[in-house]
Design an enzyme around this catalytic site. Structure first.
Site, PDB file in Angstrom:
ATOM      1  CB  THR A  18     -19.498 -36.130  42.955  1.00 39.28           C
ATOM      2  OG1 THR A  18     -18.725 -36.532  44.134  1.00 39.28           O
ATOM      3  CG2 THR A  18     -20.998 -36.611  42.984  1.00 39.28           C
ATOM      4  NE  ARG A  22     -17.905 -29.728  41.023  1.00 43.65           N
ATOM      5  CZ  ARG A  22     -19.090 -29.678  41.542  1.00 43.65           C
ATOM      6  NH1 ARG A  22     -19.393 -29.251  42.729  1.00 43.65           N
ATOM      7  NH2 ARG A  22     -20.117 -30.117  40.765  1.00 43.65           N
ATOM      8  CB  SER A 112     -22.223 -27.281  40.977  1.00 44.34           C
ATOM      9  OG  SER A 112     -23.561 -27.509  41.205  1.00 44.34           O
ATOM     10  CG  HIS A 113     -22.576 -27.238  45.698  1.00 45.67           C
ATOM     11  ND1 HIS A 113     -22.144 -28.324  44.950  1.00 45.67           N
ATOM     12  CD2 HIS A 113     -21.897 -27.684  47.018  1.00 45.67           C
ATOM     13  CE1 HIS A 113     -21.620 -29.279  45.412  1.00 45.67           C
ATOM     14  NE2 HIS A 113     -21.108 -28.690  46.739  1.00 45.67           N
ATOM     15  CE  LYS A 125     -22.302 -31.210  34.563  1.00 44.30           C
ATOM     16  NZ  LYS A 125     -23.081 -31.939  35.400  1.00 44.30           N
ATOM     17  CG  ASP A 276     -26.877 -25.456  42.221  1.00 44.91           C
ATOM     18  OD1 ASP A 276     -27.639 -25.457  41.377  1.00 44.91           O
ATOM     19  OD2 ASP A 276     -26.062 -26.343  42.223  1.00 44.91           O
ATOM     20  CG  ASP A 278     -24.694 -26.151  38.260  1.00 47.74           C
ATOM     21  OD1 ASP A 278     -25.105 -26.241  39.583  1.00 47.74           O
ATOM     22  OD2 ASP A 278     -24.320 -27.239  37.839  1.00 47.74           O
ATOM     23  CG  ASP A 280     -27.191 -29.021  38.977  1.00 50.18           C
ATOM     24  OD1 ASP A 280     -27.007 -28.174  40.008  1.00 50.18           O
ATOM     25  OD2 ASP A 280     -26.238 -29.650  38.649  1.00 50.18           O
ATOM     26  NE  ARG A 281     -26.009 -29.396  44.753  1.00 50.19           N
ATOM     27  CZ  ARG A 281     -25.405 -29.850  45.895  1.00 50.19           C
ATOM     28  NH1 ARG A 281     -25.659 -29.418  46.921  1.00 50.19           N
ATOM     29  NH2 ARG A 281     -24.190 -30.518  45.621  1.00 50.19           N
ATOM     30  CB  THR A 343     -23.279 -39.728  45.761  1.00 49.88           C
ATOM     31  OG1 THR A 343     -23.889 -40.186  46.833  1.00 49.88           O
ATOM     32  CG2 THR A 343     -23.358 -38.335  45.849  1.00 49.88           C
ATOM     33  CD  GLU A 362     -27.451 -37.115  43.381  1.00 46.94           C
ATOM     34  OE1 GLU A 362     -26.292 -37.587  44.130  1.00 46.94           O
ATOM     35  OE2 GLU A 362     -26.999 -35.904  42.727  1.00 46.94           O
ATOM     36  CD  GLU A 363     -27.714 -36.177  50.347  1.00 42.40           C
ATOM     37  OE1 GLU A 363     -27.901 -35.157  51.094  1.00 42.40           O
ATOM     38  OE2 GLU A 363     -26.719 -36.014  49.622  1.00 42.40           O
ATOM     39  CB  SER A 364     -27.086 -33.291  47.672  1.00 44.30           C
ATOM     40  OG  SER A 364     -27.234 -33.892  46.340  1.00 44.30           O
ATOM     41  CE  LYS A 375     -27.344 -31.727  41.577  1.00 44.44           C
ATOM     42  NZ  LYS A 375     -26.283 -32.255  41.044  1.00 44.44           N
ATOM     43  NE  ARG A 495     -21.221 -34.433  50.686  1.00 41.99           N
ATOM     44  CZ  ARG A 495     -20.989 -32.936  50.372  1.00 41.99           C
ATOM     45  NH1 ARG A 495     -21.242 -32.512  51.884  1.00 41.99           N
ATOM     46  NH2 ARG A 495     -20.279 -32.445  49.512  1.00 41.99           N
TER      47      ARG A 495
END
Ligand code: VG1
Ligand code: CO
Length: 542
Positions: A18, A22, A112-113, A125, A276, A278, A280-281, A343, A362-364, A375, A495
């Protein structure tokens, strides 16, 4: 300095998911692993004479990986690399630097998270010249390259000093070490009414910002405490650590429990937020009230015009398919376009570039706008602060008014982690097989209106992405979605996304899990999750 060409052979499984490639850190640190992937990036995008941004979230191996990538960029003929001091850049800051310096893209070192550390996760990435994550066509080409690679190039040299801001060179390539925070903070100041937010803090408004020992610490301290005058100590866990202090840097009610406890406790601050690994969340929390990411996107879209950077209004709103339809209702009321994408942030890039969407989510726990192509956690926090400063209401009051006007999309996501991949695949396979017969069936008192496997045709470039998640839609507007995660590094994560719409005026104050109970039962029944995986209840609920 000598440029070495090193013979190598393909390593299986270097397929970006995604958001980038990773793997467990020891895998990434394995013989030729990082080198093969980085060479494949350069082989696909070309490095000769180009300029790139480089930075990461500071997790374990970030500093070593940066030195390898710099030596490889030089060996592949790059003209210049701009690196965040200490090899640190949040993902949104990297996206901004790519755009600001009009570079040919950038490499971000982050999982990331996902947790970090010697036994946890690492990731790499590539972002494009527009600042956004490489689209599927490009990541597929990189993956294909990893399956054919025979050699990589690297210069033999000592480490570049990344601890000091300034210009050096590496085998003829310019290396500019820059302050990771300054340009990003200036961008935020150009979008939001810092004067109004400063006045709000000066009048006693209290906030807690939990950076979860990840990358936003230095950004949050500079912006919130230094520039906006939030009380010293507003930002906690503000020093990025290689293992994130042993925490799981995923800002949700489970992993940011300390923040949740404080926000629901006595003498809670007015506003809480977390970000998070990195940066972005974001998770935002009011005093005694949690804001679901889907609701946050809708509230931000409905109120963005209150911030100077969005005063002229929005061009459109985009959300990932599993995100609730709350933002669509706002877009309809504003008379602007709304878009539903697969996603992953890479799918928003074209809509943002084409000027079709201004705000995406996003919902995440991801929200962002056309100011960058990622984000952006702190951006969302600052937009909330700007809205709170203008409306002079509490988070709870703003949510209540929002639901009264638009109705409420009850929403939750249930994650089932570390399922054996073959079991998860068998379950999804059986579910896909059952889709054609579902329409018209009655389950838990609801009738199935449609059932499909989400496919997306990009409205800008016409590219098609299939198998993006199974959705079962009911006649009353409820739905559930099932898909397998593309960011995990252990087995499969299932999920389950759940949604139910309440138009109001009654029934707007239920507990989401209670409101969603029939949809949850329907999802378990139709997908036969326990039969295939043995799992009856989720590991994480958000
Ligand atoms: C998850 C989220 C997705 C997000 C992605 C990257 O992907 O569901 O919405 O874009 O993580 O976020 P998946 O495939 O595991 O569901 V980040 O902050 O980890 O880069
Ligand atoms: Co992230």
């Amino acid at each position: 300095m000598t440029i070495r060409t090193i013979a190598t052979t393909p390593i299986a499984g270097q397929k970006p998911g995604t958001s980038g490639l990773r793997k467990k850190t020891p895998v990434f640190m394995g013989h030729h692993y990082l080198e093969n992937f980085v060479q494949s990036i350069f082989d696909v995008v070309g490095a000769q004479g180009k300029t790139f941004i480089l930075g990461g979230d500071g997790r374990y191996f970030n500093d070593r990986a940066a030195q390898v990538i710099l030596r490889m960029a030089a060996a592949n003929g790059a003209a210049r690399v701009i690196v965040g001091q200490g090899a640190i850049l949040s993902t949104p800051a990297a996206s901004h630097l790519i755009r600001l310096n009009k570079t040919d893209g950038g490499i971000i070192m982050s999982a990331s998270h996902n947790p970090g550390g010697p036994e946890e996760d690492f990731g790499v990435k590539f972002n494009m010249p527009n600042g956004g994550p490489a689209p599927e066509g490009v990541t597929e080409a990189m993956y294909k390259r990893t399956t054919e690679i025979t050699e990589y190039r690297i210069v033999e040299a000592q480490d570049v000093d990344l601890g000091r801001v300034g210009r050096t060179s590496l085998a003829g390539m310019v290396v500019d070490v820059v302050d990771p925070v300054a340009d990003y903070a200036a961008l935020m100041e150009s979008l939001f009414d810092f004067g109004a937010i400063r006045a709000m803090f000066a009048s006693g408004f209290r906030m807690r910002m939990d950076s979860m020992c990840a990358v936003t610490g230095p950004y949050a301290v500079e912006i919130l405490e230094r520039r906006l005058g939030a009380a010293p100590g507003t930002c906690v866990n503000a020093v990025p650590l290689p293992d994130f202090g042993g925490m799981h840097p995923d800002p949700n009610p489970t992993w940011a429990k300390t923040l949740m406890d404080e926000m629901f406790g006595e003498s809670a601050p007015d506003f809480g937020a977390a970000s998070d690994g990195d940066g972005d969340r974001n998770m935002v929390v009011g005093r005694g009230i949690y804001v679901s990411p889907s609701d946050s996107l809708a509230v931000l879209a409905a109120n963005a015009h209150l911030a100077p950077g969005y005063a002229k209004g929005l061009k459109g709103v985009a959300r990932s398919m599993p995100t609730s339809a709350a933002a669509d209702r706002v877009a309809a009321a504003l008379g602007i376009g709304s878009y539903e994408t697969p996603t992953g942030w890479k799918f928003f890039g074209n809509l943002l570039d084409a000027g079709r969407a201004t705000i995406c989510g996003e919902e995440s726990f991801g929200t962002g706008s056309d100011h960058v192509r990622e984000k952006d956690g702190l951006w969302a926090v600052l937009l909330w602060l700007n809205i709170l400063a203008v409306r002079k209401q509490t988070v709870a009051e703003i949510l209540a008014e929002h639901w009264a006007r638009f109705g409420r999309n009850y929403y939750s996501r249930h994650d089932f982690e570390a399922i054996a991949s073959d079991k998860a695949d068998a379950m999804m396979g059986a579910l896909r097989g059952a889709l054609p017969g579902l329409k018209g069936q009655a389950v838990e008192g609801m009738v199935i209106a449609a059932a499909d496997d989400f496919a997306y045709t990009d409205p800008v470039d016409g590219s098609v992405s299939t198998k993006q998640g199974v959705r079962v839609l009911f006649e009353d507007g409820s739905r559930f979605v099932l898909r397998l995660s593309g960011t995990g590094t252990e087995g499969a994560t299932l999920r389950m996304y759940l949604e139910r719409y309440a138009p109001g005026p009654g029934g707007l104050d239920l507990d989401p899990q209670a409101a969603l109970a029939p949809v949850i039962r329907a999802a378990h029944g139709i997908a036969r999750i326990a039969d295939f995986t043995g799992r009856k209840s989720p590991d994480v609920v958000t």
